[in-house]
Enzyme design. Structure first.
Site, PDB file in Angstrom:
ATOM      1  CG  ASP A 152     -39.624   5.405  84.473  1.00  0.00           C
ATOM      2  OD1 ASP A 152     -39.990   6.219  83.603  1.00  0.00           O
ATOM      3  OD2 ASP A 152     -38.454   5.342  84.884  1.00  0.00           O
TER       4      ASP A 152
ATOM      5  CG  MET B 246     -31.547  12.413  83.349  1.00  0.00           C
ATOM      6  SD  MET B 246     -32.027  13.961  82.551  1.00  0.00           S
ATOM      7  CE  MET B 246     -31.275  13.759  80.941  1.00  0.00           C
ATOM      8  NE  ARG B 247     -35.519   3.718  82.726  1.00  0.00           N
ATOM      9  CZ  ARG B 247     -35.429   3.710  84.034  1.00  0.00           C
ATOM     10  NH1 ARG B 247     -36.328   4.341  84.750  1.00  0.00           N
ATOM     11  NH2 ARG B 247     -34.443   3.097  84.653  1.00  0.00           N
ATOM     12  CB  ALA B 248     -38.682  10.873  79.851  1.00  0.00           C
TER      13      ALA B 248
END
Length: 649
Positions: A193, A274-276
């Site tokens: 990720d 929320m990193r995406a």
């Protein structure tokens, strides 16, 4: 040293685009390049580094502080305003798979500690990579303790060292680029990720493209100077385009409609966290700047999603990474082309009415349940496993000395320090070394100059932790296993053991035996995904050559010991214990078991025999192997608790 020109690389357009977008906007977070061997992954990454803009840093600062905004907590600071500055090319720092923790984070300057008795920090690779690129080749083979260090540094943008009398924190913001071959194992989800983008690379199948690749490589090998000069103009054009895109980046507008579209795409693909969303937004802005736009469009979002989401899609460990392109087109309003009205209908060959490649009725044959003969052609069946579960922990006996992992007890380089020793290899025990040096200097002070000896030798840590093992599965695929319910239960147990090996960073292998022989279906590998795929396709039927299976397992372990002598093997034999192939099948099987026991191979026998009336042959096999005997229903971790409670009651 000559670097292969980035403009001359013939390969994946997605890879060149992903690296370029990270060069435009380093905050994207880097690129993970997945692909088979020989696809120019490393060549492309190293070539792209030469295009990065130069870095301005404070003169003499070992931590590459920016003169315009120096780090107030820099160990070499604080830097006054107007400090002298210098310009240098951006660094591509390579992190070797076998690097030590001290080399990555930095450590006490050993020479000054021993000679002058002063504690001075010596920066590591993370400090050198600050404001540059940190490149990890074969990142999936990186040891867990180094993965943890990268996770912390990538998340916080700082490297903190608190050990051996050193307390230092410095900035460590870098673009993380990793390459890997999925056949050698997958990455931990936490590290996966951290990569902003991911690209799948494969060798082209077009003969003309393959010929051009060979032509350019031969030209470079023959005359590197001439080849680099040939592509100099294209390289300069790329450098100018990167600089222009960086200048345009702050002025690109990301409207509310575009933000909502990004959120809809990320939600539809069910990604975690929320990193995406953040990475997709940054990538879309970078792509707009790269193509010369001042506002993000749906085309930019589509490109960003294809690079930022496949490795973040929520999936089981054995699912293939990827994304539904048609769903992405639907979400962004891009309709797929209409089907050809003159194309084949569903009733023709290959349509839904076909049950096999040769027409109806050519699917899997009925299982051969009598296990006594194969006739002219053994009937086989292919059963699918159910959902895997959490298994009991099976370990090798005694204390090993293999690579750090999470299975068996061992003396490793990572873990709890339990003592010290003299030696030339292993992690340095700094406090013990300094104590020995102090005592040595005290003894020397009482001796004449002619009798003084050189500095004392280093003290090494004795560390106890967990090691990774070779988990070799030896699976009975004969007719006695072919009953669909039994084979489903067995495959589910094996798949669960593979999942456990994945989590414990083990090497896995798969031997099967049926008919008259045993087959090494999967040589020892770090890729449990490949093992799971082979397991799902495993047919069952025919006689039971148990002796051949055990001998093939013994030979596989012997060959693996030659390559990795410190990695201990854990043999998991999955069988009902019946041996029916060849003369004296039972006696030969027991002799093979004695051979494995004499070789000191730790084993577990998973007994697949079910039903009310049982012969107990697997238990007898386990006794000869000196192995733990586990009924297939008790491989489940919760099942063991139930059995123990039932026996106690």
């Amino acid at each position: 040293m000559h670097v292969y020109p980035f403009s001359a690389v013939v390969g994946s357009d997605d890879l060149a685009l992903a690296l370029s977008l990270c060069a435009v906007s380093p905050s994207i977070g880097g690129v993970l390049v997945r692909g088979e061997k020989g696809t120019a992954k490393s060549t492309t990454v190293r070539a792209q580094a030469a295009l990065l803009p130069q870095v301005t840093e404070v003169t003499g600062c070992r931590f590459a502080c920016d003169p315009a905004a120096p780090d107030p907590a820099c160990p070499d600071g604080p830097h006054p305003g107007g400090a002298a500055a210098q310009t240098r090319p951006a660094r591509l720092v390579e992190l070797p798979v076998g690097a030590t923790e001290d080399r990555v984070t930095g450590s006490l300057h050993l020479q000054k500690a021993l000679s002058a008795g002063t504690a001075e920090y010596e920066p590591g690779l993370l400090a050198r990579a600050h404001r540059g690129v940190l490149y990890v080749d074969e990142v999936n083979l990186l040891h867990d303790h180094l993965v943890d260090l990268l996770l912390d540094a990538a998340a916080m943008g700082r490297c903190s060292v608190e050990r051996d009398g050193v307390s230092v924190s410095h900035a460590a913001r870098f673009v993380l680029v990793g390459t890997m071959n999925p056949e050698e194992g997958e990455l931990r989800p936490q590290l996966l990720d951290r990569f902003g983008l991911t690209v799948e690379v494969a060798a082209p199948r077009d003969p003309q493209v393959r010929a051009e690749i060979v032509r350019r490589r031969l030209a470079f090998d023959a005359d590197p100077d001439a080849f680099v000069a040939r592509w100099a103009d294209a390289e300069a054009a790329l450098t100018r385009r990167l600089a222009q895109a960086r200048d345009r980046l702050p002025h690109v507008r990301l409207g509310d409609d575009a933000l909502v579209a990004i959120a809809e795409v990320c939600a539809a693909f069910d990604v975690d966290g929320m990193r995406a969303d953040l990475v997709t937004a940054k990538t879309a802005v970078a792509h707009a700047a790269w193509v010369g736009r001042d506002e993000v469009t749906r085309e930019d979002i589509a490109v960003a999603a294809r690079l930022a989401l496949p490795h973040r899609r929520r999936r089981n460990p054995f699912d293939e990474p990827g994304m539904d392109e048609s769903l992405l087109d639907e979400l962004l309003g891009e309709q797929p082309p209409e089907p050809d009205p003159d194309g084949p209908d569903d009733s023709g060959p290959g349509g839904p009415d076909d049950s096999g490649p040769d027409g109806p009725g050519t699917g899997a044959a009925a299982p051969d349940r009598d296990d006594r003969g194969q006739g002219s052609g053994p009937a086989t069946s292919v059963a699918a496993p159910a959902e895997p579960y959490r298994t009991r922990l099976f370990t090798a006996d005694r204390t090993g000395r293999g690579a750090a992992g999470r299975r068996s007890r061992a003396r490793t380089t990572v873990g709890r320090t339990v003592g010290e020793r003299r030696g030339d290899t292993g992690p340095v025990h700094l406090p013990a070394t300094i104590r020995a040096g102090a005592l040595h200097r005290g003894v020397l002070s009482d001796l004449p100059e002619s009798e003084r000896t050189p500095r004392p030798e280093l003290r090494r840590k004795v560390v106890e932790g967990r090691e990774a093992n070779l988990v070799l599965l030896c699976v009975d695929a004969s007719g006695s296993m072919a009953a669909r319910q039994r084979m489903t239960q067995v495959k589910t147990a094996i798949l669960s053991l593979l999942l456990d090996a994945y989590r414990r960073r083990d090497t896995v292998g798969l031997v099967t035996f049926r008919g008259e022989r045993a087959t090494l279906v999967l040589p020892p590998t770090n890729s449990v995904d490949v093992a799971a795929t082979r397991l799902r396709e495993l047919p069952a039927g025919g006689r039971t050559p148990l002796a051949e299976g055990l001998l093939e397992a013994a030979e596989t372990i012997r060959r693996h010991r030659l390559r990795e002598p410190d990695r201990r093997a854990l043999l998991v034999v999955v069988t009902d214990g019946r041996a029916t192939a060849g003369p004296d099948a039972v006696a030969r099987s027991l002799a093979a078991a004695d051979r494995l026991a004499a070789a000191g191979i730790d084993s577990v026998v998973v007994d697949s025999e079910t039903g009310r009336f049982r012969m107990g042959l697997a238990a007898r096999l386990a006794e000869r192997l000196g192995a733990e005997h586990v009924p297939v229903g008790e491989v489940h971790a919760d099942a063991l608790t139930t059995v123990v409670r039932g026996r106690a009651a």
